[in-house]
Write a protein that holds these residues in place. Structure first.
Motif, mmCIF file in Angstrom:
data_model
loop_
_atom_site.group_PDB
_atom_site.id
_atom_site.type_symbol
_atom_site.label_atom_id
_atom_site.label_comp_id
_atom_site.label_asym_id
_atom_site.label_seq_id
_atom_site.Cartn_x
_atom_site.Cartn_y
_atom_site.Cartn_z
ATOM 1 N N LEU A 1 0.820 -1.208 0.000
ATOM 2 C CA LEU A 1 0.000 0.000 0.000
ATOM 3 C C LEU A 1 0.857 1.263 0.000
ATOM 4 N N LYS A 2 0.262 2.357 -0.471
ATOM 5 C CA LYS A 2 0.876 3.672 -0.293
ATOM 6 C C LYS A 2 0.545 4.084 1.136
ATOM 7 N N ARG A 3 1.360 3.603 2.071
ATOM 8 C CA ARG A 3 1.005 3.671 3.487
ATOM 9 C C ARG A 3 0.801 5.095 4.005
ATOM 10 N N HIS A 4 1.683 6.011 3.618
ATOM 11 C CA HIS A 4 1.540 7.385 4.109
ATOM 12 C C HIS A 4 0.236 7.999 3.618
ATOM 13 N N SER A 5 -0.117 7.703 2.385
ATOM 14 C CA SER A 5 -1.354 8.227 1.813
ATOM 15 C C SER A 5 -2.574 7.650 2.521
ATOM 16 N N VAL A 6 -2.541 6.342 2.780
ATOM 17 C CA VAL A 6 -3.679 5.677 3.424
ATOM 18 C C VAL A 6 -3.838 6.150 4.867
ATOM 19 N N ILE A 7 -2.736 6.236 5.597
ATOM 20 C CA ILE A 7 -2.796 6.701 6.988
ATOM 21 C C ILE A 7 -3.306 8.137 7.043
ATOM 22 N N GLY A 8 -2.832 8.966 6.113
ATOM 23 C CA GLY A 8 -3.305 10.344 6.054
ATOM 24 C C GLY A 8 -4.795 10.407 5.764
ATOM 25 N N GLU A 9 -5.272 9.524 4.887
ATOM 26 C CA GLU A 9 -6.700 9.477 4.562
ATOM 27 C C GLU A 9 -7.523 9.082 5.784
ATOM 28 N N VAL A 10 -7.043 8.081 6.523
ATOM 29 C CA VAL A 10 -7.761 7.639 7.725
ATOM 30 C C VAL A 10 -7.834 8.770 8.749
ATOM 31 N N ILE A 11 -6.734 9.471 8.941
ATOM 32 C CA ILE A 11 -6.710 10.569 9.913
ATOM 33 C C ILE A 11 -7.711 11.652 9.523
ATOM 34 N N ILE A 12 -7.803 11.943 8.232
ATOM 35 C CA ILE A 12 -8.771 12.941 7.760
ATOM 36 C C ILE A 12 -10.197 12.488 8.072
ATOM 37 N N TYR A 13 -10.493 11.214 7.827
ATOM 38 C CA TYR A 13 -11.810 10.665 8.163
ATOM 39 C C TYR A 13 -12.085 10.843 9.658
ATOM 40 N N TRP A 14 -11.115 10.482 10.486
ATOM 41 C CA TRP A 14 -11.302 10.588 11.937
ATOM 42 C C TRP A 14 -11.578 12.031 12.353
ATOM 43 N N LEU A 15 -10.786 12.968 11.830
ATOM 44 C CA LEU A 15 -10.929 14.368 12.210
ATOM 45 C C LEU A 15 -12.287 14.932 11.804
ATOM 46 N N ILE A 16 -12.763 14.526 10.629
ATOM 47 C CA ILE A 16 -14.064 15.014 10.157
ATOM 48 C C ILE A 16 -15.202 14.398 10.966
ATOM 49 N N LEU A 17 -15.175 13.070 11.089
ATOM 50 C CA LEU A 17 -16.283 12.380 11.746
ATOM 51 C C LEU A 17 -16.351 12.671 13.239
ATOM 52 N N MET A 18 -15.223 13.017 13.859
ATOM 53 C CA MET A 18 -15.207 13.327 15.292
ATOM 54 C C MET A 18 -16.177 14.461 15.639
#
Length: 225
Positions: free
Chosen positions: A12-29
């Motif tokens: 996986l493009k790990r940095h991209s995926v982790i960054g995407e997950v963090i964005i989801y968390w920040l928005i949904l929080m």
């Protein structure tokens, strides 16, 4: 199987995926409090209502599942790297199963963490800026944890709906993402039909399971380059 799943993580493009997950968390929080304050104040009548709202908000991780399907399946077909995987001394069914399990585990953990972060954020913000009537009861807390477990299980399952037809058969990114967006919104629009949200979610879970079954069952034939 675990080694194959770990291999998927390394590809996986790990940095991209982790960054995407963090964005989801920040928005949904912050989404529950935003919806209650700005759009749906009726859900602020009690913590029970807020918990119900949060459950549907967390369905947003269905889209993250579609994003992982794109990376784990579609992109490998397009850049031909999946042909290297087909040379492994293992069946394509087992390879596809490892990919499915990897996506399932990733989305499950991401969704569960999101439930925890969103629950804590909603409670703490409500203590500072009271928006939700009353305080969470023991029953509310129990309901929330049940909702977290159930939601974390069904989100990955529903997220696999586009896997067979759009990802493996057609190998198209845009239709896969569009399907994920439509799928995650369907339970929210059930109020415009005679179907209850629970029924819609149950149907979507069945479709997701069917998509997984067909993907693995036909891996030897449909999995050709």
């Amino acid at each position: 199987m675990f080694k194959l799943m770990f291999l998927e993580w390394k590809k996986l493009k790990r940095h991209s995926v982790i960054g995407e997950v963090i964005i989801y968390w920040l928005i949904l929080m912050f989404m529950p409090m935003f919806f209650i304050k700005m759009i749906m104040p009726a859900f602020g009548q009690s913590y029970a209502s807020a918990i119900e709202l949060n459950f549907f908000i967390q369905l947003g991780f269905i889209l993250f599942g579609g994003s992982l399907i794109n990376q784990v399946f579609i992109e490998e077909y397009k850049n031909k790297t999946i042909s290297l995987s087909f040379r492994y001394p293992i069946s394509r069914k087992k390879l596809f199963m490892a990919k499915v399990l990897f996506i399932s585990l990733f989305v499950f953990l991401a969704t569960m963490i999101s439930f925890i972060l969103t629950g804590l954020t909603t409670y703490l913000l409500d203590q500072v800026f009271p928006i939700i009537n009353g305080q969470p009861t023991d029953s509310d807390i129990s309901t929330y944890f049940s909702s977290m477990i159930i939601g974390s299980l069904i989100v990955p399952l529903i997220g696999f709906i586009p896997l067979f037809f759009f990802a493996i058969w057609k190998r198209e990114t845009v239709p896969t993402i569009v399907c994920s967006i439509v799928t995650m919104q369907l339970p929210n629009f059930s109020s415009f039909t005679n179907f209850k949200p629970e029924f819609v979610i149950a149907v979507l879970c069945i479709l997701g399971a069917l998509s997984i079954y067909l993907s693995i069952k036909t891996a030897e034939s449909v999995g050709e380059i």
